[in-house]
Each structure stands twice: as C-alpha cells, then as structure tokens.
Scaffold this active site. Structure first.
Site, PDB file in Angstrom:
ATOM      1  N   GLN A 114       0.845  -1.205   0.000  1.00 48.67           N
ATOM      2  CA  GLN A 114       0.000   0.000   0.000  1.00 48.67           C
ATOM      3  C   GLN A 114       0.874   1.247   0.000  1.00 48.67           C
ATOM      4  OE1 GLN A 114      -3.455  -0.702   3.034  1.00 48.67           O
ATOM      5  NE2 GLN A 114      -1.744  -2.014   3.583  1.00 48.67           N
ATOM      6  N   HIS A 131      -1.565   1.594  -4.126  1.00 45.67           N
ATOM      7  CA  HIS A 131      -1.987   2.983  -3.883  1.00 45.67           C
ATOM      8  C   HIS A 131      -1.158   4.005  -4.657  1.00 45.67           C
ATOM      9  CE1 HIS A 131      -4.049   1.756   0.171  1.00 45.67           C
ATOM     10  NE2 HIS A 131      -4.673   1.310  -0.896  1.00 45.67           N
ATOM     11  N   CYS A 139      -1.842  14.065 -15.036  1.00 42.92           N
ATOM     12  CA  CYS A 139      -2.764  15.201 -15.135  1.00 42.92           C
ATOM     13  C   CYS A 139      -4.059  14.881 -14.389  1.00 42.92           C
ATOM     14  CB  CYS A 139      -3.057  15.497 -16.601  1.00 42.92           C
ATOM     15  SG  CYS A 139      -4.268  16.809 -16.799  1.00 42.92           S
TER      16      CYS A 139
HETATM   17  N1  APR Z   1       6.915  -2.615  12.027  1.00 35.61           N
HETATM   18  C1  APR Z   1       5.689  -3.143  11.737  1.00 35.61           C
HETATM   19  N2  APR Z   1       4.551  -2.454  11.893  1.00 35.61           N
HETATM   20  C2  APR Z   1       4.637  -1.197  12.346  1.00 35.61           C
HETATM   21  C3  APR Z   1       5.870  -0.580  12.659  1.00 35.61           C
HETATM   22  C4  APR Z   1       7.046  -1.353  12.491  1.00 35.61           C
HETATM   23  N3  APR Z   1       8.248  -0.858  12.755  1.00 35.61           N
HETATM   24  N4  APR Z   1       5.611   0.683  13.086  1.00 35.61           N
HETATM   25  C5  APR Z   1       4.288   0.853  13.026  1.00 35.61           C
HETATM   26  N5  APR Z   1       3.687  -0.264  12.583  1.00 35.61           N
HETATM   27  C6  APR Z   1       2.274  -0.543  12.330  1.00 35.61           C
HETATM   28  C7  APR Z   1       1.314   0.239  13.189  1.00 35.61           C
HETATM   29  O1  APR Z   1       1.074  -0.443  14.422  1.00 35.61           O
HETATM   30  C8  APR Z   1       0.079   0.286  12.302  1.00 35.61           C
HETATM   31  O2  APR Z   1      -0.760  -0.842  12.537  1.00 35.61           O
HETATM   32  O3  APR Z   1       2.017  -0.113  11.013  1.00 35.61           O
HETATM   33  C9  APR Z   1       0.637   0.187  10.879  1.00 35.61           C
HETATM   34  C10 APR Z   1       0.521   1.446  10.070  1.00 35.61           C
HETATM   35  O4  APR Z   1      -0.838   1.686   9.839  1.00 35.61           O
HETATM   36  P1  APR Z   1      -1.323   2.940   8.968  1.00 35.61           P
HETATM   37  O5  APR Z   1      -0.624   4.171   9.425  1.00 35.61           O
HETATM   38  O6  APR Z   1      -2.796   2.943   9.000  1.00 35.61           O
HETATM   39  O7  APR Z   1      -0.751   2.597   7.515  1.00 35.61           O
HETATM   40  P2  APR Z   1      -1.399   1.674   6.412  1.00 35.61           P
HETATM   41  O8  APR Z   1      -2.118   0.531   7.014  1.00 35.61           O
HETATM   42  O9  APR Z   1      -0.334   1.393   5.422  1.00 35.61           O
HETATM   43  O10 APR Z   1      -2.454   2.656   5.768  1.00 35.61           O
HETATM   44  C11 APR Z   1      -3.211   2.241   4.661  1.00 35.61           C
HETATM   45  O11 APR Z   1      -4.154   4.414   4.427  1.00 35.61           O
HETATM   46  O12 APR Z   1      -3.945   6.732   4.433  1.00 35.61           O
HETATM   47  C12 APR Z   1      -4.004   5.596   3.647  1.00 35.61           C
HETATM   48  O13 APR Z   1      -3.234   5.396   1.453  1.00 35.61           O
HETATM   49  C13 APR Z   1      -2.776   5.425   2.783  1.00 35.61           C
HETATM   50  O14 APR Z   1      -1.698   3.377   2.074  1.00 35.61           O
HETATM   51  C14 APR Z   1      -2.244   4.066   3.181  1.00 35.61           C
HETATM   52  C15 APR Z   1      -3.477   3.383   3.746  1.00 35.61           C
END
Ligand code: APR
Length: 280
Positions: A114, A131, A139
C-alpha cells in the site's frame, strides 16, 4: 541477533518459518509500518502518524485537490522532500532476499504494497503498488503521465551527485509551484490513489489473484483499516490460506492465525534467516 527477541517470539518465528518453508505460494501485503524504521511516518500511529497531524480530507481526496490544488501539491512536495533521502531498512532487505531465494527454491513470493514510496524497489524486490507512486505525476484532468523532471526523484539523485556547492538546482527539486499539463492545461497531481478513488485495476487484479491463490498470507505493518487492501487477508482466508500478521500493535484483522508482535525491521531478518536455513 535472536537475543533481540523474547523467548516467546523466537518460538513463534521458528513456528512461522517451518510453516512457510512447507508452502509454495506466499502473498505478502505491506503497509506504512514496513517503512517506519526507515524514518517515514505512518498514517495512523498515535502522535507520529500523518493523519494525527493533518486532515486526510483536506489533502488526500479529489475534492480537496479541486478546492485547493496548491495546498495539496505543496503537501505532497513536502512529503517527497521528507522521503527523498530515506533508504530501505532490514525488513525491506529481508523481503527482497527472500523473494530472490524463493525463486530458486520453487516458492512464489508475491509482494503487494500500500506504500507509495519505492523502498521495496530500492531493496531489489519486485512489488505491486496498490496505492500508486509518490514519485510519479499525472494530469488531474486527462490522466496523462507527467514527466516533469523538476519534481522527480531521479532528478534529485542526479543533482545530489553534483558538486555540493551547486545549490541552485536542488532548490527546484520540490518546487511548490503548480504545474499544468502540456496536453490539456489541467493541473498536475501526484499519481497516488486518494480516498474515494479506485485502485489501479491491473495492480488490484494481481493482488486479488495472489491472495486468492496463496497458501500463506502475511500482513506486515498495516493497520488493516483501509479497504479494499484490508480485505485481501479475508480473501486469502476464505481460500484456505494461513494468515500471519507482523505488527507491534493490535489491528482489527480477525482472521489472523499467527501474530508476530514486533517491529518488521527486527522480525523479518530473523524470519528470513530461519527460512533460508530450513530451505537450504
Ligand atoms: N513494524 C511493523 N509495523 C509497524 C511498525 C514497524 N516498525 N511501526 C508501526 N507499525 C504498524 C502500526 O502499528 C500500524 O498498525 O504499522 C501500521 C501502520 O498503519 P497505517 O498508518 O494505518 O498505515 P497503512 O495501514 O499502510 O495505511 C493504509 O491508508 O492513508 C491511507 O493510502 C494510505 O496506504 C495508506 C493506507
């Protein structure tokens, strides 16, 4: 290195490695957590997550771009600046090594992300982006890819090799000035999937097929809150796959069989090292 892990986690990593070497088809889904140890903020971690400091609805939707293209463009240029010097961490490297090793051992490791950064590619993985791509533009009106070098990472890499006294060119790298399409005049936007937009169909098809056909599905560093990507684990489960989650924090993913509660950069190298011993 195993000493970095608790004894319970070591047992879980060994159990996971044994399960993985017995299977041929593995699908990995990564999220922002896999890049966190490279210094790229996640979206939803409390305090440090981007969406705890900024409002997604002001920055990551078509409506936001239509309302204030300058604000959205400036924010992504800031993001590009932030990510520009980040490099893969041990989790990216372990996945890349495993993917290369898997090919030799008749295993198929499909990596779907993602993330819009290119750290998997920098580590030499082949990866499907659900994503979009932080370093690409298109554009907002006619969808034409836009290759303006002044905003591309390759340009940044070229300039960073130049004489360090030449600061004039680097100043343009993340220019906040809005760009216009040379074809239709529309505003140029980052080639990123915003909330409410469809995923690129080819990438989704690859991900859905890999999830439906895998024997093990591994979810690494994602909060499992954003669909349709979060639904891939359910697709895999319905088709009989075992589900593994690697995350230091709990998620709402209810189909998980094994949870490795640790940072990806710590657990992935351990997991790969166990796998490579068992596969050799
Ligand atoms: N190792 C593994 N996991 C981790 C670490 C780490 N070092 N640090 C943080 N995390 C975990 C957090 O606990 C959390 O569950 O990574 C996750 C990040 O979650 P999000 O911030 O929600 O990211 P993601 O799931 O990729 O978001 C999905 O949301 O905003 C949109 O398009 C954006 O691709 C993104 C999508």
């Amino acid at each position: 290195m195993l000493a970095e892990l608790s004894s319970e986690l070591i047992v879980e990593v060994q159990r996971t490695a044994k399960l993985l070497v017995a299977k041929q088809r593995i699908c990995v889904l990564t999220g922002a957590g896999v890049s966190a140890e490279s210094g790229i903020p996640t979206f939803r971690d409390k305090q440090t997550g981007l969406w705890s400091q900024y409002r997604a609805e002001d920055l990551a939707t078509c409506t936001a771009f239509a309302r204030d293209p300058q604000l959205v463009w400036s924010w992504y240029q800031w993001g590009r600046q932030l990510v520009s010097d980040k490099t893969p961490n041990p989790a990216h490297h372990a996945l890349a090594q495993w993917q290369q090793h898997a090919g030799l051992k008749n295993q198929q490791l499909t990596i779907v992300t993602q993330n819009v950064d290119d750290l998997h590619e920098q580590a030499d993985s082949t990866v499907t982006h659900l994503h979009g791509h932080l370093w690409r533009n298109r554009c907002s009106q006619c969808d034409m890819p836009h290759n303006g070098v002044s905003n591309s990472k390759s340009f940044n890499r070229v300039t960073s090799n130049r004489n360090s006294s030449d600061n004039s060119s680097t100043a343009h790298n993340y220019n906040e000035k809005l760009l216009n399409c040379t074809d239709c005049g529309g505003y140029i936007r980052p080639d990123i999937v915003w909330f409410g937009e469809s995923l690129p169909s080819e990438a989704w098809q690859t991900a859905e097929n890999a999830a439906a056909n895998c024997e093990v599905f591994i979810s690494i560093g994602t909060s499992s809150l954003v669909y349709p990507a979060a639904g891939l684990a359910q697709i895999a489960k319905q088709n009989g796959a075992k589900i593994i989650e690697i995350n230091p924090n709990p998620t709402p993913n209810t189909v998980v069989d094994i949870t490795l509660v640790a940072n990806a950069g710590v657990v992935m190298p351990q997991l790969f090292s166990q796998i490579s011993v068992l596969l050799s």
